[in-house]
Every structure is written in C-alpha cells, then in structure tokens.
Scaffold this active site. Structure first.
Site, short mmCIF file in Angstrom:
data_model
loop_
_atom_site.label_atom_id
_atom_site.label_comp_id
_atom_site.label_asym_id
_atom_site.label_seq_id
_atom_site.Cartn_x
_atom_site.Cartn_y
_atom_site.Cartn_z
N SER A 11 0.80 -1.23 0.00
CA SER A 11 0.00 0.00 0.00
C SER A 11 0.83 1.28 0.00
CB SER A 11 -0.94 0.00 1.19
OG SER A 11 -0.19 -0.02 2.38
N LYS A 15 -11.98 -1.14 2.71
CA LYS A 15 -11.34 -0.24 1.74
C LYS A 15 -12.25 -0.09 0.53
CE LYS A 15 -6.92 -0.57 3.83
NZ LYS A 15 -6.06 -1.60 4.39
N HIS A 25 -5.51 -4.17 -0.41
CA HIS A 25 -5.56 -3.07 -1.40
C HIS A 25 -5.81 -3.56 -2.82
CE1 HIS A 25 -4.56 0.51 1.02
NE2 HIS A 25 -4.01 -0.39 1.82
C1 LIG Z 1 -5.75 -1.91 5.76
C2 LIG Z 1 -5.04 -3.19 5.77
C3 LIG Z 1 -5.39 -4.19 6.69
C4 LIG Z 1 -6.40 -3.95 7.77
O1 LIG Z 1 -7.70 -3.96 7.29
P1 LIG Z 1 -8.90 -3.46 8.22
O2 LIG Z 1 -10.11 -4.01 7.58
O3 LIG Z 1 -8.85 -1.99 8.27
O4 LIG Z 1 -8.66 -4.07 9.59
C5 LIG Z 1 -4.73 -5.40 6.62
N1 LIG Z 1 -3.76 -5.61 5.70
C6 LIG Z 1 -3.39 -4.68 4.80
C7 LIG Z 1 -2.33 -4.99 3.78
C8 LIG Z 1 -4.01 -3.44 4.82
O5 LIG Z 1 -3.65 -2.51 3.94
#
Ligand SMILES: *Cc1c(COP(=O)(O)O)cnc(C)c1O
Length: 383
Positions: free
Chosen positions: A173, A231, A201
């Site tokens: 990310s 996301k 992502h």
């Molecule tokens: C945002 C993210 C998470 C966490 O996800 P949430 O649903 O906000 O707990 C886990 N792994 C990666 C690679 C992320 O970018």
C-alpha cells in the site's frame, strides 16, 4: 511512571470528518478534496448501500447479540459468506471483524510454534502481529518481492515435516506495487509450502474488482486469500476465502471467531449490497484505474517522482520527513486533504504524500488536486 505521563509522549489527534465519505469531505469544519481515503470505488457513503443497511436494521436490529459460534450467527452473515465465495470464485469464505483480524485468524489458527513462516520484509503490521501472536520460532524474512531470496529461504528450511507458510501483501500500500504471486505459488509448490496473500488493497481494485487471485488467474492455487471489506468495499470487516476444508477449520478453531462477536447486521447487509453492485457492473473499477492513470501522467509531466506503483495508488515522493509534513499542511490550506506517509510507515528519507484516487473523483476534481500539488511543489522546491 505511567507511559501516558512520559514527557516524550505526545498524543495523536486525528482530523475530524463531519460529512459522508466521497470525493469532497468536510474535515475540521472545512470542505476539502479527499485525496487520502481507501474508499477506492466511492462506495462508502453510497445511498444504495445505506438503504440496504437501514432495511436490515428495520428487520433485525443492529447488534448480533453474541459471538457467531453461539447465537450471533445471523442469516445475513451466512448469506454474505456464500456471496463472497461465489464472487471470488472460491469454495468458501469466512467473514470476520476486519482485515487486521483476518490476518490474525489465518496465521495464528493455521500455525503452531514449531512451524515455519517466510514473510516479505514490507508486509503489513497485521501480518507481523499474526506471526507474533502465533509465537512462531522459525521466522524468515525475505527481501521485498525478491524471488531469489524467497527461494534461498525455502532452501535453507529444506524438507521438514512441519508446515511452511509463505505470506505476502498482494498490493503493497505504500508504493502501490504488486506481489509476483504466480512465482510465489510456483515456489510454494516446488518446496511444499502453503501460500497466504493479504489482498487488502487489491480487493475491489485488481482482477475486475475480484482481487489478486483473479488478476493472475490463480484460482484454487493460493491456499489462503485474505481481504478487507473496509477499503474498496466501503464498509468494514475482513474476509478469508479458500478451500472449504480450510475455511471450516478456521470457523471451528479461530479464537477471534470463537471469542469475539462478528460484524453487525447493517455491516453484513451493506456488504451484500456491495457485492450486488460489483456483480452488476465493473464501471467503478474502470473509472478508478482511469483516474489513477491520469494522476500519474499529470504528476510526471509536472516533474514529480511517483515511484514504482502498478495500481491506482499514487505516491508523490518528497524524501524529507519534515518537508512531507509541511507539504501536506500547505495542501490542506489549498483545500486538498492528503496525508504524509513517513517513518515508521516507510523507510527514513522516503517520506511521501500518498494520493489515493477513487472512482468518485471527476477529472475536474483531479485537476484541482494536481494544480495544488504543482503550486506547493514549486514553492517547496520539490519540482
Ligand atoms: C488496511 C489493511 C489491513 C487492515 O484492514 P482493516 O479491515 O482496516 O482491519 C490489513 N492488511 C493490509 C495490507 C491493509 O492494507
């Protein structure tokens, strides 16, 4: 001394949002262009999704009332998991409270202390925490996306009668680059390892919105596919998909599932509606990529360095930590909300402003943002 009284501690104070999510949001009382959310498809704040959540609240209420293993397993949770499995062309799915939790579930539940894990050096904090929680003694870190180094680690481990797990982010990310999953899967087969990919992502972004496994056409070849519903999916929750036996095992054994209540009724209903929308059309996914491409082209034309991204994530490299903070502040004054990404999220000296386009941005929105970047970039000597 209590840690919160330590003089070196300064409390965080995140900015406050007082509008629905979208291309423009109200932050600390000011309407600004939103260049830093993970709401890739513009689905957070979508009316159709709110309506689905409201209808479910009217029918079932909000709280699930108990952990799912007891009396909190609503028919909406079950429907959502069936829809997820189908959407992702997988045998089965398990929905948990977040992407962070999903990584803990996958790693802690499948591994014992004696097993082996090999993890990309830039993997997300939740993967690192999953490995810690599992108490794994045999932990190997390979250089970012470096397949020769991964193979060297596999060779070093050699033939063992323990589980060997390779774990990687799908899309990284901070830079927007993609893990070479076909090569990872090939190496896993060669050395008898299992694969876990955290596609937080890539979910809703890659593979026509269906994620990295669809992108590389690796159906049935990745053991554990982890994703987030917070996301691109615009709600909250985490999802794990894979073979039915593996998912059944997690559902039976995962401590995060057994001892913590699942997502709420409106979350589940909203996510079912998200899948409905995604199955109807890929228009939003296309728009997201178009916006990402336009941003990168325009930033490059203006002389900015946008790094190695292969996805809509668009980092604008600044380098110096203090300058990145200054840049972000100046952008906010110009009405553009984009946060600095600095150590420890990225290496020292690699600070950047990470621009996150979404399908909700119009070309006019992007042009407003780009103009602000150019103005401040010149003022601060970045370009
Ligand atoms: C945002 C993210 C998470 C966490 O996800 P949430 O649903 O906000 O707990 C886990 N792994 C990666 C690679 C992320 O970018």
């Amino acid at each position: 001394m209590q840690p919160w009284n330590d003089p070196s501690f300064s409390p965080a104070s995140p900015r406050v949002v007082s509008s629905p999510q979208g291309a423009w949001i109200v932050v600390d009382g000011k309407k600004v262009l939103n260049f830093c959310s993970n709401n890739y498809l513009g689905l957070a704040g979508d009316k159709r999704i709110s309506e689905a959540a409201k209808k479910a609240i009217d029918k079932y209420g909000v709280g699930p009332g108990a952990v799912r293993a007891l009396s909190g397993n609503s028919e909406l949770h079950v429907e959502l998991e069936n829809r997820f499995a189908k959407f992702k062309n997988a045998e089965a799915a398990l929905v948990v409270q977040g992407g962070y939790i999903a990584n803990l579930v996958a790693i802690q539940t499948l591994m014992t202390k004696e097993d082996y894990v090999i993890s990309d050096e830039l993997n997300h904090a939740s993967i690192i925490d999953g490995i810690r929680l599992a108490g794994i003694k045999n932990k190997f870190i390979y250089k970012h996306n470096d397949m020769a180094d991964l193979e060297a680690k596999l060779k070093e481990i050699g033939a063992v009668d323990k589980l060997v797990m390779i774990v990687t982010d799908g899309v990284f990310s901070m830079d927007g680059d993609i893990a070479p999953l076909p090569q990872i899967v090939e190496l896993a087969k060669k050395y008898n390892a299992i694969t876990v990919v955290d596609d937080a992502h890539g979910e809703g972004v890659l593979g026509n919105g269906r994620g990295i496994v669809e992108h590389f056409k690796l159906h049935g070849q990745v053991d554990v596919e982890v994703g987030t519903c917070s996301k691109a999916f615009g709600v909250m929750g985490g999802v794990i998909v894979g073979k039915k036996e593996m998912i059944d095992y997690l559902r039976t054994k995962a401590r995060q599932f057994l001892f913590s209540t699942g997502i709420t009724i409106p979350d589940a209903a909203a996510l079912i509606e998200v899948i409905n929308i995604m199955e109807e059309s890929d228009e939003r996914v296309k728009k997201l990529w178009e916006n990402g491409k336009y941003l990168k082209e325009e930033f490059k034309k203006a002389g900015f360095d946008t790094g190695v991204s292969e996805t809509p994530i668009t980092p604008v490299m600044i380098g110096d930590e203090t300058k990145s903070i200054e840049f972000s502040k100046a952008l906010f004054e110009e009405g553009v909300f984009a946060t600095p990404i600095k150590f420890p999220m990225v290496m020292k000296g690699k600070a950047r402003i990470r621009v996150m386009p979404s399908a909700a941005h119009t070309k006019e929105d992007l042009d407003i943002g780009i103009a602000a970047f150019v103005k401040i970039g010149k003022k601060l000597g970045v370009i």
